[in-house]
Write a protein that holds these residues in place. Sequence first.
Motif, PDB file in Angstrom:
ATOM      1  N   GLU A 322     -12.175  30.610   4.373  1.00  0.00           N
ATOM      2  CA  GLU A 322     -12.986  30.927   3.237  1.00  0.00           C
ATOM      3  C   GLU A 322     -13.039  29.763   1.898  1.00  0.00           C
ATOM      4  N   ALA A 323     -11.624  29.481   1.864  1.00  0.00           N
ATOM      5  CA  ALA A 323     -11.471  28.318   0.883  1.00  0.00           C
ATOM      6  C   ALA A 323     -12.212  27.075   1.149  1.00  0.00           C
ATOM      7  N   GLU A 324     -12.246  26.780   2.499  1.00  0.00           N
ATOM      8  CA  GLU A 324     -12.601  25.327   2.623  1.00  0.00           C
ATOM      9  C   GLU A 324     -14.128  25.154   2.123  1.00  0.00           C
ATOM     10  N   PRO A 325     -15.221  25.919   2.469  1.00  0.00           N
ATOM     11  CA  PRO A 325     -16.462  25.793   1.940  1.00  0.00           C
ATOM     12  C   PRO A 325     -16.489  25.562   0.420  1.00  0.00           C
ATOM     13  N   LYS A 326     -15.763  26.153  -0.090  1.00  0.00           N
ATOM     14  CA  LYS A 326     -15.623  26.437  -1.631  1.00  0.00           C
ATOM     15  C   LYS A 326     -15.284  24.801  -2.232  1.00  0.00           C
ATOM     16  N   LEU A 327     -14.271  24.382  -1.433  1.00  0.00           N
ATOM     17  CA  LEU A 327     -13.770  23.203  -1.755  1.00  0.00           C
ATOM     18  C   LEU A 327     -14.749  22.045  -1.705  1.00  0.00           C
ATOM     19  N   HIS A 328     -15.466  22.118  -0.575  1.00  0.00           N
ATOM     20  CA  HIS A 328     -16.679  21.076  -0.493  1.00  0.00           C
ATOM     21  C   HIS A 328     -17.558  21.236  -1.705  1.00  0.00           C
ATOM     22  N   GLU A 329     -18.006  22.568  -2.129  1.00  0.00           N
ATOM     23  CA  GLU A 329     -18.716  22.789  -3.121  1.00  0.00           C
ATOM     24  C   GLU A 329     -18.149  22.027  -4.453  1.00  0.00           C
ATOM     25  N   LEU A 330     -16.859  22.436  -4.774  1.00  0.00           N
ATOM     26  CA  LEU A 330     -16.342  21.659  -5.719  1.00  0.00           C
ATOM     27  C   LEU A 330     -16.363  20.211  -5.789  1.00  0.00           C
ATOM     28  N   LEU A 331     -16.164  19.634  -4.638  1.00  0.00           N
ATOM     29  CA  LEU A 331     -16.253  18.100  -4.787  1.00  0.00           C
ATOM     30  C   LEU A 331     -17.663  17.607  -4.823  1.00  0.00           C
ATOM     31  N   ALA A 332     -18.703  18.339  -4.640  1.00  0.00           N
ATOM     32  CA  ALA A 332     -20.036  17.997  -4.639  1.00  0.00           C
ATOM     33  C   ALA A 332     -20.261  17.938  -6.196  1.00  0.00           C
ATOM     34  N   LEU A 333     -19.540  18.873  -6.911  1.00  0.00           N
ATOM     35  CA  LEU A 333     -19.705  18.796  -8.460  1.00  0.00           C
ATOM     36  C   LEU A 333     -18.730  17.801  -9.135  1.00  0.00           C
ATOM     37  N   ASP A 334     -17.619  17.439  -8.478  1.00  0.00           N
ATOM     38  CA  ASP A 334     -16.465  16.615  -8.936  1.00  0.00           C
ATOM     39  C   ASP A 334     -16.160  15.761  -7.755  1.00  0.00           C
ATOM     40  N   PRO A 335     -16.705  14.655  -7.349  1.00  0.00           N
ATOM     41  CA  PRO A 335     -16.265  13.915  -6.101  1.00  0.00           C
ATOM     42  C   PRO A 335     -14.858  13.230  -6.365  1.00  0.00           C
ATOM     43  N   GLU A 336     -14.419  13.076  -7.522  1.00  0.00           N
ATOM     44  CA  GLU A 336     -13.136  12.514  -7.678  1.00  0.00           C
ATOM     45  C   GLU A 336     -12.270  13.435  -8.035  1.00  0.00           C
ATOM     46  N   ASN A 337     -12.130  14.727  -7.685  1.00  0.00           N
ATOM     47  CA  ASN A 337     -11.283  15.623  -7.819  1.00  0.00           C
ATOM     48  C   ASN A 337      -9.884  15.722  -7.151  1.00  0.00           C
ATOM     49  N   LEU A 339      -7.201  17.454  -6.874  1.00  0.00           N
ATOM     50  CA  LEU A 339      -6.571  18.597  -6.575  1.00  0.00           C
ATOM     51  C   LEU A 339      -7.554  18.970  -5.349  1.00  0.00           C
ATOM     52  N   ALA A 340      -8.808  18.977  -5.330  1.00  0.00           N
ATOM     53  CA  ALA A 340      -9.679  19.393  -4.336  1.00  0.00           C
ATOM     54  C   ALA A 340      -9.282  18.917  -2.980  1.00  0.00           C
ATOM     55  N   TYR A 341      -9.226  17.483  -2.787  1.00  0.00           N
ATOM     56  CA  TYR A 341      -8.831  16.933  -1.716  1.00  0.00           C
ATOM     57  C   TYR A 341      -7.368  17.348  -1.233  1.00  0.00           C
ATOM     58  N   TYR A 342      -6.401  17.648  -2.136  1.00  0.00           N
ATOM     59  CA  TYR A 342      -5.084  18.143  -1.707  1.00  0.00           C
ATOM     60  C   TYR A 342      -5.158  19.614  -1.203  1.00  0.00           C
ATOM     61  N   ARG A 343      -6.151  20.357  -1.775  1.00  0.00           N
ATOM     62  CA  ARG A 343      -6.209  21.778  -1.138  1.00  0.00           C
ATOM     63  C   ARG A 343      -6.933  21.643  -0.054  1.00  0.00           C
ATOM     64  N   LEU A 344      -7.923  20.861   0.288  1.00  0.00           N
ATOM     65  CA  LEU A 344      -8.507  20.616   1.683  1.00  0.00           C
ATOM     66  C   LEU A 344      -7.121  20.129   2.567  1.00  0.00           C
ATOM     67  N   GLY A 345      -6.311  19.484   1.927  1.00  0.00           N
ATOM     68  CA  GLY A 345      -5.277  19.054   3.030  1.00  0.00           C
ATOM     69  C   GLY A 345      -4.381  20.171   3.355  1.00  0.00           C
ATOM     70  N   GLN A 346      -4.235  21.051   2.336  1.00  0.00           N
ATOM     71  CA  GLN A 346      -3.382  22.391   2.503  1.00  0.00           C
ATOM     72  C   GLN A 346      -4.233  23.257   3.824  1.00  0.00           C
ATOM     73  N   VAL A 347      -5.632  23.271   3.561  1.00  0.00           N
ATOM     74  CA  VAL A 347      -6.403  24.194   4.474  1.00  0.00           C
ATOM     75  C   VAL A 347      -6.083  23.548   5.910  1.00  0.00           C
ATOM     76  N   ALA A 348      -6.063  22.042   5.966  1.00  0.00           N
ATOM     77  CA  ALA A 348      -6.209  21.440   7.332  1.00  0.00           C
ATOM     78  C   ALA A 348      -4.609  21.587   8.002  1.00  0.00           C
ATOM     79  N   PHE A 349      -3.664  21.503   7.006  1.00  0.00           N
ATOM     80  CA  PHE A 349      -2.260  21.826   7.483  1.00  0.00           C
ATOM     81  C   PHE A 349      -1.916  23.194   7.941  1.00  0.00           C
ATOM     82  N   LEU A 350      -2.748  24.216   7.270  1.00  0.00           N
ATOM     83  CA  LEU A 350      -2.513  25.574   7.702  1.00  0.00           C
ATOM     84  C   LEU A 350      -3.132  25.971   9.055  1.00  0.00           C
ATOM     85  N   ARG A 351      -4.063  25.118   9.575  1.00  0.00           N
ATOM     86  CA  ARG A 351      -4.653  25.350  10.742  1.00  0.00           C
ATOM     87  C   ARG A 351      -4.326  24.253  11.884  1.00  0.00           C
ATOM     88  N   GLN A 352      -3.211  23.479  11.420  1.00  0.00           N
ATOM     89  CA  GLN A 352      -2.462  22.588  12.124  1.00  0.00           C
ATOM     90  C   GLN A 352      -3.396  21.247  12.512  1.00  0.00           C
TER      91      GLN A 352
END
Length: 466
Positions: A322-337, A339-352
Motif C-alpha cells: 500500500e505504501a509503494e503507490p503513495k511513494l510514487h505519488e510523493l515523487l510526482a510532487l517532489d522528484p528530488e525527495n 527520503l521517498a527513494y529510501y522508502r521505496l528501497g525499504q519496500v523493495a527490501f521487504l519483498r526481497q
Amino acid sequence: MTVAASSLLLFLLAAPDQAAAEFRSAYERGLAALAGQRFKEAEAAFEEARHLQPGHALVYFNLAQIHAHRRQFEPAIVGFRQAIAIDPRQPQFYFGLAVLQTQLQRFHDAQQAVKQLLRVRPKYPEAYLLLGRIAQEQGDNAEAERSLRRYLRLRPGAVEGLWRLGVTLSAQEKYEEAASLLRTALKQDPQLGEAHYNLGILHSRRGEEQLARRHLEEGARLMPDNAQAHYQLGTVLARAEKLAEAEASFRRALELQPDYAEAHFALATLLRRTGRNEEAARSMAQYERLSAAALADRERTRRLSSFHLEIKSLLESDRGLEAEPKLHELLALDPENDLAYYRLGQVAFLRQDWEGTLKDVSEALARKPFEPAYHLLAGMTQERLGRDEEAAAAYERVVALADYADAYLALGRIELRLGKTEQAVLHLRRAVKLEPQNPEARQRLREALAATSTGSRARKGSGPGP
C-alpha cells in the motif's frame, strides 16, 4: 664500526627529525593558506601533512573544515569524526561537527555531538550557545532560554548571548527583560545591527513608535542588505505618515528580495494612498501572484508531510504494497525527495527485491550521500546478495558518518565470515557498547573472542621448534 655503518646509523637517527620537520612545514603552510582562504592550496598542504603523519587529529579537523566550506558534506562529517576518533579529548572537534550538523538541519545529530562535547568539557560556553541556536531554529523558545541563560552564566555579558536571549524572551512576550538584554548588548556594541533590529521590532509590538523607528533605522543602516530590516522600517514610517521615506524602504526591501510578498502589498497600499493607481495595481498583482504561489507551496508541503506520515505508518504496519503507490505519488510532487527513494528501497527490501532496493537506495544516496541510514540499507542489501566486500564497504561508510550499532554488528559478522577476527572483535565491542542488551551483538562478540583465542593458541603451537 665501518664508515658505511656509521653513515647508516646517522641517517636512521636523523630520519625522524627530518620527517617531523617536513610535517611541521606542510602543516604550517596549510594553516597559512587556510587563514588566507586559499582552500585548494590549504587542502594540498594538509594532505601532504596527513601522508607524513596519518594519526594527527588536527590535520583531519582542518581538512574537514575545508570540505565543509566547499559544501562537501560527507567528507566533512567523516573528517570531523576521524579527528574525534584520534583524539576524543578535544572539544573543538565535536563543536565543528555539531555546527555542520546544525547547518544541515540535522538537529538531533548536532545535539548528540554537543552532548559528547559536554562530557569532555562540561563548561564549554559555545556548546550552550549552539544549543540555544538549535532550539531557536526549532521554535523551542523555552529550551532556547535555558541554554542561552546557561551560556551567559559561563560568559557574562557576551553580546551574542544577550541579543539571542533578548529575541527568545521577546517571542515569549517577556518584553521588559528582553528590552533590557538588547539594550545591554547595544551598550557593549552600539554597531550591533541585530540588536537594533530586534529592539525595534519589540518597541513596534508595544506601540512605542518613536523608539521603534530609531532602532529600525539603525538596524537598516547597519544591515543594508537585510530586506526585513528595510520592510519593518517602512511599516513604522508609513504609520507615522512619512510616506516618501516609507516608499524608499519598501522599494529597497524589494530590490534585495524581489519575491517579498508583504513588501509588495505594503508598497501597493502606499501607492494607492498617493494616487498612483496604475503602479499600485501592478504591485498588488505581484503580491497576489506571490501569495498564491506561497499558498500552493504550503499546500504542497502539507501534502508531502501527510504522505510521509501515512507511508511511515504503512511501513511500520508491514503494509509495503500500500505504501509503494503513495511513494510514487510523493515523487510526482517532489522528484528530488531522497527520503521517498529510501522508502521505496525499504519496500523493495521487504519483498526481497535486492536489485530494486539497490536501484532505489542509489537514487537516495545521489541526493544525500551523507545520510548513514541510506548506506546501511545498501550494506544490508549487498549482504543479502552475498557480496561481503561491497556490504562491508557500505557499513564502513555508515560508521564513518555515525555511531550505528547495527553497522558495527554487521561489520563484525562479515569479518568473522572472512576470518578477520581481530577486526571483528573491535567492531563487535563497539556494537555492544552502543547497545549492551543486543543479544546478537553479545553472541557474535563471544564467537569473535573465542576465534581470536583459538587463533592465538594455534600460532603459538606452530612456532619454530628447538
